[in-house]
Motif scaffolding. Structure first.
Motif, short mmCIF file in Angstrom:
data_model
loop_
_atom_site.label_atom_id
_atom_site.label_comp_id
_atom_site.label_asym_id
_atom_site.label_seq_id
_atom_site.Cartn_x
_atom_site.Cartn_y
_atom_site.Cartn_z
N MET A 6 -13.34 12.33 -9.37
CA MET A 6 -12.40 12.30 -10.49
C MET A 6 -13.17 12.30 -11.82
O MET A 6 -12.79 12.97 -12.77
N TRP B 253 -2.44 1.19 9.55
CA TRP B 253 -3.40 0.10 9.37
C TRP B 253 -2.77 -1.22 9.81
O TRP B 253 -3.33 -1.98 10.59
N PRO C 294 -9.16 3.37 6.31
CA PRO C 294 -9.67 3.30 4.94
C PRO C 294 -9.81 4.68 4.30
O PRO C 294 -9.47 4.87 3.14
N ILE C 295 -10.29 5.65 5.08
CA ILE C 295 -10.46 6.99 4.53
C ILE C 295 -9.10 7.57 4.15
O ILE C 295 -8.95 8.21 3.09
N ALA D 60 -6.53 5.89 3.28
CA ALA D 60 -6.11 5.20 2.06
C ALA D 60 -6.77 5.82 0.84
O ALA D 60 -6.12 6.08 -0.17
N MET D 61 -8.06 6.08 0.97
CA MET D 61 -8.78 6.69 -0.15
C MET D 61 -8.17 8.03 -0.52
O MET D 61 -7.89 8.30 -1.68
N SER E 173 -14.65 0.89 14.45
CA SER E 173 -14.51 1.78 13.31
C SER E 173 -13.06 2.24 13.22
O SER E 173 -12.36 2.32 14.23
N SER E 174 -12.64 2.50 11.98
CA SER E 174 -11.22 2.73 11.76
C SER E 174 -11.02 3.87 10.78
O SER E 174 -11.72 3.97 9.77
N PRO E 175 -10.09 4.77 11.07
CA PRO E 175 -9.86 5.90 10.17
C PRO E 175 -9.05 5.52 8.94
O PRO E 175 -8.99 6.29 7.98
N LEU F 2 -3.27 9.75 -7.71
CA LEU F 2 -3.73 9.61 -9.10
C LEU F 2 -4.04 10.96 -9.72
O LEU F 2 -3.64 11.23 -10.86
N SER F 3 -4.73 11.84 -8.99
CA SER F 3 -5.02 13.13 -9.63
C SER F 3 -3.72 13.91 -9.79
O SER F 3 -3.54 14.62 -10.79
N PHE G 103 -15.80 6.27 9.32
CA PHE G 103 -14.90 5.22 9.78
C PHE G 103 -15.60 3.87 9.88
O PHE G 103 -15.09 2.94 10.49
N THR H 76 -0.83 12.57 -10.49
CA THR H 76 -0.20 12.05 -11.70
C THR H 76 -0.85 12.61 -12.94
O THR H 76 -0.17 12.99 -13.90
N ALA H 77 -2.19 12.67 -12.93
CA ALA H 77 -2.89 13.21 -14.11
C ALA H 77 -2.40 14.63 -14.40
O ALA H 77 -2.18 14.99 -15.56
N MET I 58 -9.79 3.81 -10.26
CA MET I 58 -10.29 3.80 -8.88
C MET I 58 -11.58 3.01 -8.77
O MET I 58 -11.78 2.25 -7.82
N THR J 148 -17.31 0.29 10.08
CA THR J 148 -16.97 -1.08 9.75
C THR J 148 -18.22 -1.94 9.81
O THR J 148 -18.14 -3.14 9.98
N ILE K 217 -4.84 7.58 -2.33
CA ILE K 217 -5.00 7.15 -3.73
C ILE K 217 -5.46 8.32 -4.59
O ILE K 217 -4.95 8.56 -5.68
N PHE K 218 -6.43 9.05 -4.07
CA PHE K 218 -6.96 10.18 -4.84
C PHE K 218 -5.87 11.20 -5.14
O PHE K 218 -5.71 11.66 -6.26
N PHE L 103 -7.93 7.55 -14.73
CA PHE L 103 -7.67 7.30 -13.31
C PHE L 103 -8.98 7.07 -12.54
O PHE L 103 -9.01 6.29 -11.59
#
Ligand code: HEA
Ligand code: HEA
Ligand code: CUA
Ligand SMILES: [Cu+2]
Lengths: 292, 536, 391
Positions: free
Chosen positions: B130, A63, A21-22, A24-25, A17-19, A32-33, B28, A35-36, B174, B30, A28-29, B170
């Motif tokens: 969002m 990563w 991706p979370i 990254a999410m 298991s890897s932290p 983007l928010s 986490f 920017t909005a 996503m 996988t 991104i959130f 946005f």
């Protein structure tokens, strides 16, 4: 992890298991928010974008470090390598369609919408009723001449030179690849360095071109559909070149650390594919945006 | 199943046989099964969120007059209802099935790119946040106006909307990123992870449907992303893609949207069609009829589906040649879709059928999806669509293909594989009750909408003329019953997770396929050694 | 073909139920209304044909599934035929079924194409009455391009503004709740009419079921449809493309009348326009009372759908004008937003109104609902502001 798949490079490697991706999410959130909010003049937005960006960098670093470590520890067998390759291939395919939407828009506007406004074909009545004065030709800022008079960007100055530069960079990256396959470290490193240099020159020339367009041609993002399509297509392409250059830099550093072997260098190839893709898109741009 | 041996050298401190403990297991993860479970839970939550807005819509339409909702709030709910149902409920549920079942079905240890898999899932809750923000931002001071555009967000109306539209754009970005990443993963898994003997033409049809779906997603989602990016620039940076004064055209956005939007409907239906290919043979106790023609039909749907988008835009003033082309292309789709329906019916023909809940849902799909598809063919006829377009008839058409098509397929899949996932049989009596309430109230809700549509009631209106009252009353009553019936579903699922009759490895008498060789529930790591598939 | 389609038509669920509703005599309708134009009749026929085909196909599917469910169920002791897919039928169905379906498809597409060719393109070289239909948020404007009056030496087409009437203002003879408008679109029977659709702000769509034409109104573009009116009557329709807050309150009323009646109506319309123009051209100082009275009327018809009769608006969508910074502030800013609108919002440029109308509305806004600025804006102030705007 108890998977038998860990028994060495004959089994498919399933990561723990890897932290990341979370993370990254979250990045991104935030971006983007943020920017909005920013484009609606809410102050806190900028900070969210910044935080998101920092997080993004941390995420990429974290990563990819893990992936590189796993790779160096010889966890990936050929099947895993195949997954990475195919994954990259389909990612690029999706990018192709992203660009196609903009090329499609350009086609639609030039060959369908503007002729209508100019009085051709089935919707020609539009011209008769609304735009008696308007003559449709490309480039155009539309019947309202939005953004004022402007001069279009010629094809045979900087753009032609940039075409040459990108084509050359495609060659240098292939040359570097040969070096890698031949175990020729020097060829690899110099090939990559040359490619990066060409990429940087390209971006610099593009920036100068924008400067020139805004300052002297009065060609802006607001110059009707010509300005819109011109900046949207070249802008997204320029963004991809920048990304590609950064990726090449990472690869260069890894090459200097001798991370790659003639049989195991997926990361190198992925970036090279990406670079060729950016190259091909440019050819499309040169033909349809600048030349025709 | 051999118990996995452990390689101490590679991971001293990470040792554990089962899943990691606590929150970490989920955040986490996988593991394809855990991620699949999260997809399904997320989709279920969104089904209720989208359903709640549907209930508000139906209550508002119960009688003429402004009952409950301001016009902008109504349209905001309609927009959110559609987006939440499509992007939040149906697509993630199908992705959940894919995550759970594809590795089991093709004998893979997991998805090909497990970390990416986790990312594709976890973007979804962020995107949903969002989307919900786009709904509630206008209720804060300075939050601007509500989204009153419908899910199609056509400019110039979408240019008038305030800040919430940017959140929506946005959110869509996503959701798109999530879908594209998930699709890449699925394609790679299918191409690269099958057990050695499993040729493409021996894959279960469910896997095939997802392969085609993933292709479609990779091809069309980026076009939507391009379209909404142009919209964003038109809104804030003065471009004129969709502004005639600058030489653009509002209709360009419609082309970009429907180039995505039409293939999207096949993205929604294909995984459910794939579930049918597992369920129908199992309960007919007979091999699937016409395997290769199903594969061919799917590929045809993918190709034709990409080139008929403008049937949503017959009223924008295309030339005669253009509408004729789009009409014929659209009608031709009935050939591959018809072939699929035919193959399923032929699978039942001369079988030995029993009617457990998954089979009931499958039969429901065959009958009611066909009905929805046939009204689709009516819509495809251009001159008649001059009259149907943007009326409640269209709403009836797409709920028939979406609910008993896509959603029933997912329900069938859930009931079919629930014993495999949880290790418990669900309560068959309750499930059958759920099916009957569901199917009857569904028809009460949406059948009348055909008539009010034909009689002239436009869609997306908060208030209507008195002549449409009777059918709207019926429809609303049916709708509320229909909505409430899903609480029964929730109860059944929770009950099954918590206990019930132990399910055998092969939970259904007639079931075939690799997934039934594993224990129910399967171990944390499913196929650690590739299973042997008999040479055919 | 036609005979078959009529037969099938009689079978279809829709016509059965339509017949049932007919006998029930309710206002409730189940099918397209009775066409009032030749093109609408064509469309009605193709609709009946396709719904008939759809019904028959559905019955066939139900029959096969039903038979199979009943006779091939396990509880009846039926043993599955494991080799069914190896029979000749199993071998060849992949091509037989598509050919059958293709046949039906071509039947549908063929008749549809015929209808399409009849209704789609405006007949060439014929004498059509041109009506420009302009969608606004949220009202309709009709211009009779073939009928004009001379104002200021320029021909101006006869114009009708058609707005939703709330229930309490709708008269007995109007179409009723959500359907009543102040001025219907009047058309002569027996005539071919060409509609030219466009929009001033966002997408709208002109839809009158009896006429069966529906075409989007696209800002900056013009699309066209045509009808050949076959019977007199009053037909109701509605905007059919989502256009924002009051999309549900954009009714359409079309009155199709005899040629003579149409001529008389047109004459009256021209007189009204000339009288209004003459009044607007008067170079005089209007008193506060005159302007306030005119202003109230103009405001209530033109502006109140958004800013509301009481001026309180519907924030955040539509700002309140009571005590607003612009309405109680300097006059030029007020003139500016009304004359030029605000890009990217529902507030459009109202520069097509006459000087007198604008002067009265602005005076009204500045003095009504307790704004009481005491400012008086005269038509010539508007004229001056317009020339400024042109520069
Ligand atoms: C799962 C989703 C789904 C599916 C599968 C379909 C399937 C089809 N749809 Fe539908 N559609 C939607 C979801 C879907 N649709 C949605 C959401 C909208 C509205 C969007 C919006 O505006 O908001 C819409 C709108 C829509 C329109 C636009 C209407 C309008 O706005 O004016 C049209 C027009 O052509 C159309 C046609 C079709 C056709 C021809 C099919 C075909 O694929 C159907 C094929 C199936 C069959 C035909 C039945 C089985 C076949 C047989 C039994 C064989 C025999 C049949 C024949 C010989 C005909 N659809
Ligand atoms: C997969 C997609 C999907 C699904 C599943 C649904 C499901 C439902 N839809 Fe949806 N709908 C769309 C996709 C979908 N819809 C789309 C794309 C549009 C077009 C939007 C647009 O025009 O832009 C639309 C528009 C639309 C309209 C038209 C609005 C208008 O044009 O004015 C209506 C009106 O009846 C409606 C009703 C319903 C109902 C009653 C359900 C039911 O199936 C919902 C079932 C309910 C649940 C699953 C909820 C679960 C239970 C609870 C929450 C607890 C119960 C609580 C109470 C009863 C209070 N929908
Ligand atoms: Cu105008 Cu809807
Ligand atoms: Cu479609």
């Amino acid at each position: 992890m108890s998977s038998a798949a860990h028994h060495g490079p004959t089994d498919y490697y399933i990561p723990d298991s890897s932290p990341w991706p979370i993370v990254a999410m979250l990045s991104i959130f935030l971006m983007l928010s943020g920017t909005a909010l920013t484009i609606n003049a809410v102050g806190a937005g900028v900070w969210m974008v910044l935080a998101g960006f920092v997080l993004l960098m941390v995420m990429f670093y974290g990563w990819f470090s893990v992936v590189i470590k796993e790779n160096l520890a010889d966890r990936y067998n050929e099947q895993v390598d195949g997954s990475f390759r195919q994954g990259m291939f389909w990612f690029i395919a999706s990018e192709v369609f992203f660009f196609l939407s903009f090329f499609g828009a350009l086609y639609y506007i030039r060959d369908i919408a503007l002729p209508w406004l100019g009085g051709e074909g089935y919707l020609g009545v539009t011209h008769e009723i609304l735009y008696k004065q308007f003559e449709a030709m490309w480039p155009s800022a539309g019947p309202g001449q939005l953004g004022g008079e402007f001069k279009p960007m010629g094809a045979w100055g900087i753009p032609a030179l940039n075409t040459l530069i990108l084509l050359t960079s495609g060659a240098t990256v292939t040359w570097a690849h040969w070096g890698l396959k031949e175990h020729n470290q020097k060829k690899l490193v110099w090939g990559l360095a040359a490619t990066i240099a060409l990429g940087l020159i390209f971006v610099a020339m593009q920036a100068y071109e924008y400067y020139h367009a805004y300052g002297e041609l009065n060609l802006t993002l607001k110059s009707g559909v010509y300005g819109s399509t011109f900046y949207m297509l070249t802008g997204f392409h320029g963004f991809h070149v920048t990304m590609g250059t950064v990726m090449l830099m990472v690869i260069l550093v890894r090459a200097m650390k001798s991370h790659f072997s003639p049989h195991n260098h997926f990361a190198f190839e992925a970036v090279a594919w990406y670079w060729h893709f950016v190259d091909v898109v440019w050819l499309g741009l040169f033909v349809f945006v600048y030349w025709l | 199943m051999s118990t996995a041996t452990i390689d101490l050298e590679h991971h001293g401190e990470h040792e554990h046989h089962g899943p990691p403990k606590g929150l970490k297991r989920w955040l986490f993860s996988t593991n394809h099964k855990d991620i699949g479970t999260m997809y399904l839970i997320f989709a279920f939550t969104m089904l209720f969120a989208g359903g709640l807005s549907a209930m508000a819509i139906r209550v508002e339409l119960f009688l003429p007059g402004l009952q409950l909702l301001e016009p902008d709030l109504y349209n905001n709910l309609v927009t959110n209802h559609a987006l939440i149902m499509i992007f939040g409920a149906v697509m993630p549920a199908a992705a959940g099935l894919a995550n759970w079942m594809i590795p089991l079905m093709i004998g893979a240890p997991d998805m090909a790119l497990p970390r990416l898999n986790n990312l594709s899932f976890w973007i979804l809750p962020a995107a949903a946040t969002m989307l919900i923000l786009s709904f509630i931002v206008p209720f804060f001071p300075g939050g601007g106006t509500q989204i009153n555009t419908g899910w199609t967000i056509y400019p110039p109306l979408s240019v008038q909307v305030g800040m919430s539209m940017d959140f929506l754009i946005f959110a869509l970005h996503m959701l798109g990123i999530s879908s594209v990443l998930a699709s890449i993963n699925i394609i790679v898994t299918i191409f690269n992870m099958r057990v050695p003997n499993m040729t493409m033409m021996r894959m279960p049809i469910f896997v095939w449907t997802w392969l085609v779906t993933a292709f479609l997603l990779i091809l069309v989602i980026p076009v939507l992303a391009g379209g909404i990016t142009m919209l964003l620039f038109d809104r804030h940076f003065g471009t004129s893609f969709f502004n005639a004064a600058g030489g653009g055209d509002p209709v360009l956005f419609q082309h970009l949207f429907w180039f995505f939007g039409h293939p999207e409907v096949y993205i929604l239906i294909l995984p459910s069609m794939g579930v049918l290919a597992s369920v129908v043979p199992t309960f007919s106790r007979k091999p699937l009829f016409g395997y290769s023609s199903l594969v061919g039909a799917m590929i045809a749907i993918m190709i034709i589906g990409m080139v008929v988008w403008a049937h949503h835009q017959y009223t924008i003033g295309m030339s005669l040649g253009a509408v004729s082309y789009f009409m014929i292309g659209t009608i031709i789709i009935s050939i591959p879709v018809g072939l699929m329906v035919f193959n399923y019916i032929a699978t039942m023909w001369r079988g030995a059928m029993t009617f457990e809940t998954p089979m009931l849902f499958a039969i429901g799909i065959l009958l009611m999806f066909s009905f929805g598809g046939l009204t689709g063919i009516m819509l495809a006829v251009v001159p008649a669509d001059m009259q149907y377009h943007d009326s409640m008839f269209v709403v009836a058409h797409f709920h028939y293909v979406l609910m008993p098509g896509a959603v029933f397929g997912l329900f069938a899949g859930v009931f079919y594989w629930l014993p495999k996932w949880t290790g418990h049989m669900y309560d068959e009596k309750l499930a059958k009750l759920f099916f009957w309430i569901n199917v009857i109230s569904f028809n009460i809700t949406f059948f009348p909408q055909h008539f009010i549509g034909l009689a002239g009631m436009p869609r997306r209106i908060v208030d209507y003329h008195a002549m449409f009252t009777e059918f709207n009353v019926i429809s609303s009553i049916g709708g509320i019953v229909f909505g409430l019936s899903h609480l029964l579903l929730l109860y059944i699922v929770i009950k099954t997770v918590r206990g019930g009759k132990q399910a055998e490895n092969k939970a259904w008498e007639g079931a075939k396929g690799l997934e039934w060789e594993l224990p129910s529930p399967p171990p944390f790591h499913s196929w650690t050694t590739p299973p042997k598939l008999a040479a055919s | 073909m036609a005979a078959i389609s009529k037969r099938l038509g009689a079978l279809s669920v829709f016509s059965l139920l339509a017949g049932w509703a007919g006998t029930a005599g309710a206002e409730m309708a189940l099918n397209f209304p009775e066409p009032a134009a030749g093109v609408a009749q064509e469309i009605y026929d193709i609709h009946m044909l396709t719904s008939a085909i759809a019904t028959v196909l559905l019955v066939i599917i139900f029959a096969f599934v039903g038979y199979s469910l009943y006779y091939h169920r396990k509880s009846r002791g039926y043993r599955a035929d494991q080799r069914f897919h190896e029979t000749w039928f199993g071998q060849w169905s992949w091509i037989i079924v598509p050919i059958l379906v293709l046949g039906i498809d071509l039947t549908i597409a063929g008749s549809a194409q015929k209808t399409l060719e009849k209704v789609w393109e405006v007949p060439k070289g014929e004498d059509l009455l041109d009506v420009k239909v302009i969608g606004h948020q949220w009202w309709w404007e009709y211009e009779y391009l073939d009928h004009s009056v001379e104002i200021d030496g320029k021909p101006k087409p006869v114009r009708v503004e058609s707005r939703y009437l709330p229930e309490d203002q709708a008269g007995e003879d109007t179409a009723g709740y959500l359907r009543a408008v102040d001025n219907p679109l009047v058309l002569p029977v027996g005539k071919k009419v060409r509609f030219l659709h466009t929009s001033a702000d966002v997408l709208h769509a002109f839809w009158v079921p009896e006429l069966a034409v529906k075409k989007d109104a696209i800002p900056g573009y013009v699309t066209e449809t045509w009808v050949d009116l076959t019977r007199e009557g009053r037909f109701s329709g509605q905007c059919a493309e989502l256009c924002g807050t009051w999309h549900s309150r954009m009714p359409i009323e079309v009155e199709v009348v005899a040629e003579a009646k149409f001529k008389a109506w047109m004459e009256g319309q021209k007189q009204t326009m000339l009288a209004a123009a003459a009044e607007a051209a008067m170079d005089k100082d209007w008193t506060m009372e005159e302007l306030m009275e005119k202003g109230r009327a103009n405001y209530n018809t033109k502006c109140a759908s958004c800013h509301q009769i009481n001026g309180k608006g519907l924030p955040p969508a539509f700002p309140a004008l009571t005590g607003g910074a612009i309405v109680t502030g300097p006059i030029p800013a007020h003139l500016d937003i009304v004359l030029n609108g605000k890009a990217g919002t529902a507030m459009v440029a109202w520069n097509t109104l006459t000087d007198l109308e604008l002067a009265s509305i602005i005076t009204y806004e500045r003095n009504a609902w307790g704004n009481d600025t005491g400012d008086l804006v005269q038509p010539r102030d508007i004229k001056a502001a317009r020339t400024l705007a042109v520069k």
